[in-house]
Write a protein that holds these residues in place. Structure first.
Motif, mmCIF file in Angstrom:
data_model
loop_
_atom_site.group_PDB
_atom_site.id
_atom_site.type_symbol
_atom_site.label_atom_id
_atom_site.label_comp_id
_atom_site.label_asym_id
_atom_site.label_seq_id
_atom_site.Cartn_x
_atom_site.Cartn_y
_atom_site.Cartn_z
ATOM 1 N N ARG A 196 25.250 17.387 -28.096
ATOM 2 C CA ARG A 196 26.206 16.730 -27.215
ATOM 3 C C ARG A 196 25.713 16.729 -25.776
ATOM 4 O O ARG A 196 25.133 17.701 -25.310
ATOM 5 C CB ARG A 196 27.539 17.451 -27.266
ATOM 6 C CG ARG A 196 28.185 17.386 -28.610
ATOM 7 C CD ARG A 196 29.543 18.005 -28.540
ATOM 8 N NE ARG A 196 29.804 18.686 -29.793
ATOM 9 C CZ ARG A 196 30.816 19.476 -29.996
ATOM 10 N NH1 ARG A 196 31.675 19.703 -29.044
ATOM 11 N NH2 ARG A 196 30.989 20.052 -31.157
ATOM 12 N N LYS A 197 25.980 15.614 -25.094
ATOM 13 C CA LYS A 197 25.613 15.525 -23.688
ATOM 14 C C LYS A 197 26.517 16.452 -22.871
ATOM 15 O O LYS A 197 27.721 16.509 -23.108
ATOM 16 C CB LYS A 197 25.777 14.096 -23.164
ATOM 17 C CG LYS A 197 24.804 13.111 -23.746
ATOM 18 C CD LYS A 197 24.838 11.805 -22.991
ATOM 19 C CE LYS A 197 26.003 10.958 -23.445
ATOM 20 N NZ LYS A 197 26.023 9.631 -22.830
ATOM 21 N N TYR A 203 39.307 15.461 -28.382
ATOM 22 C CA TYR A 203 37.859 15.338 -28.378
ATOM 23 C C TYR A 203 37.444 14.339 -27.316
ATOM 24 O O TYR A 203 38.211 13.444 -26.951
ATOM 25 C CB TYR A 203 37.356 14.837 -29.750
ATOM 26 C CG TYR A 203 37.878 15.652 -30.896
ATOM 27 C CD1 TYR A 203 37.230 16.822 -31.282
ATOM 28 C CD2 TYR A 203 39.032 15.278 -31.581
ATOM 29 C CE1 TYR A 203 37.720 17.591 -32.327
ATOM 30 C CE2 TYR A 203 39.529 16.045 -32.623
ATOM 31 C CZ TYR A 203 38.870 17.199 -32.986
ATOM 32 O OH TYR A 203 39.356 17.959 -34.010
ATOM 33 N N VAL A 239 33.373 17.473 -35.504
ATOM 34 C CA VAL A 239 32.376 16.900 -34.611
ATOM 35 C C VAL A 239 31.007 17.523 -34.861
ATOM 36 O O VAL A 239 30.001 16.824 -34.927
ATOM 37 C CB VAL A 239 32.816 17.056 -33.133
ATOM 38 C CG1 VAL A 239 31.715 16.654 -32.186
ATOM 39 C CG2 VAL A 239 34.081 16.239 -32.866
ATOM 40 N N ASP A 240 30.973 18.847 -35.014
ATOM 41 C CA ASP A 240 29.685 19.516 -35.240
ATOM 42 C C ASP A 240 29.063 19.105 -36.578
ATOM 43 O O ASP A 240 27.848 18.996 -36.684
ATOM 44 C CB ASP A 240 29.861 21.035 -35.175
ATOM 45 C CG ASP A 240 30.222 21.506 -33.777
ATOM 46 O OD1 ASP A 240 29.739 20.898 -32.796
ATOM 47 O OD2 ASP A 240 31.002 22.472 -33.659
ATOM 48 N N ARG A 265 31.163 18.615 -18.866
ATOM 49 C CA ARG A 265 32.143 18.808 -19.935
ATOM 50 C C ARG A 265 32.728 20.214 -19.926
ATOM 51 O O ARG A 265 33.842 20.421 -20.387
ATOM 52 C CB ARG A 265 31.572 18.452 -21.308
ATOM 53 C CG ARG A 265 30.621 19.452 -21.873
ATOM 54 C CD ARG A 265 30.270 19.273 -23.358
ATOM 55 N NE ARG A 265 29.842 17.974 -23.749
ATOM 56 C CZ ARG A 265 30.444 17.267 -24.709
ATOM 57 N NH1 ARG A 265 31.475 17.739 -25.364
ATOM 58 N NH2 ARG A 265 30.003 16.085 -25.038
ATOM 59 N N CYS A 290 32.985 10.095 -26.669
ATOM 60 C CA CYS A 290 31.542 9.994 -26.926
ATOM 61 C C CYS A 290 31.097 10.928 -28.050
ATOM 62 O O CYS A 290 30.082 10.671 -28.699
ATOM 63 C CB CYS A 290 30.747 10.252 -25.650
ATOM 64 S SG CYS A 290 30.950 11.908 -24.963
ATOM 65 N N ASP A 291 31.863 11.996 -28.311
ATOM 66 C CA ASP A 291 31.529 12.904 -29.408
ATOM 67 C C ASP A 291 32.005 12.374 -30.763
ATOM 68 O O ASP A 291 31.503 12.773 -31.811
ATOM 69 C CB ASP A 291 32.132 14.286 -29.164
ATOM 70 C CG ASP A 291 31.523 14.993 -27.967
ATOM 71 O OD1 ASP A 291 30.390 14.655 -27.580
ATOM 72 O OD2 ASP A 291 32.197 15.887 -27.412
#
Length: 168
Positions: free
Chosen positions: A2-3, A95, A152-153, A85, A98-99
């Protein structure tokens, strides 16, 4: 991966003569952006800037350190500001969009894979996930009977599709 630094908004114009800028927020609300005290001029976090902000209708009026004249502010028009973030505390079940984009959509009961999330829309009542399914856009309501798991992960959203949702 993630960014860490996410786009927060864009400087769209000046406000007054003392270097204040009008910023169009690209986050949930002007109030959310106005709470942050440090933003970044770059996507890597190498150019931090201290800011003081206040919401103004749909925009944020922002005073940044080192920007003290209307000319300084005008020179920043069109620049994107970034947030870290780690400075945003998300509630359980919330969330960053973007994720979510790019997560695989899978049937929670059968394991059938439908496609990938391409966008998220806020409709007022609930969010809606957009996905491409066999060349057409399908809209998935983000409501408890439909959304089973968002991982997400793990790169997956498990759903219980509404009847007829994937019928062509």
């Amino acid at each position: 991966m993630r960014k860490r630094y996410l786009e927060a908004g864009e400087v769209v114009s000046t406000h007054g003569v003392r270097g204040e800028m009008r910023v169009q927020p690209w986050c949930d609300s002007p109030e959310m952006l106005a709470k942050l005290r440090t933003l970044y001029w770059d996507a890597e976090g190498r150019q931090p800037v201290r800011v003081k902000s206040r919401p103004h209708k749909t925009l944020v009026l922002m005073k940044a350190d080192g920007i003290d004249t209307v000319q300084d502010a005008a020179a920043r028009r069109g620049h994107v500001l970034y947030l870290d973030r780690r400075d945003i505390k998300l509630a359980e079940g919330q969330y960053f969009i973007c994720d979510l984009i790019g997560l695989r959509v899978i049937n929670a009961a059968t394991g059938e894979e439908y496609g990938m999330l391409t966008d998220v829309s806020a409709t007022g009542a609930n969010d809606v996930y957009h996905m491409d399914y066999q060349g057409r856009e399908v809209l998935i309501p983000v409501i408890p009977p439909v959304i089973d798991t968002v991982d997400v992960d793990g790169g997956v959203v498990k759903i219980h599709p509404l009847e007829g949702l994937f019928d062509l």
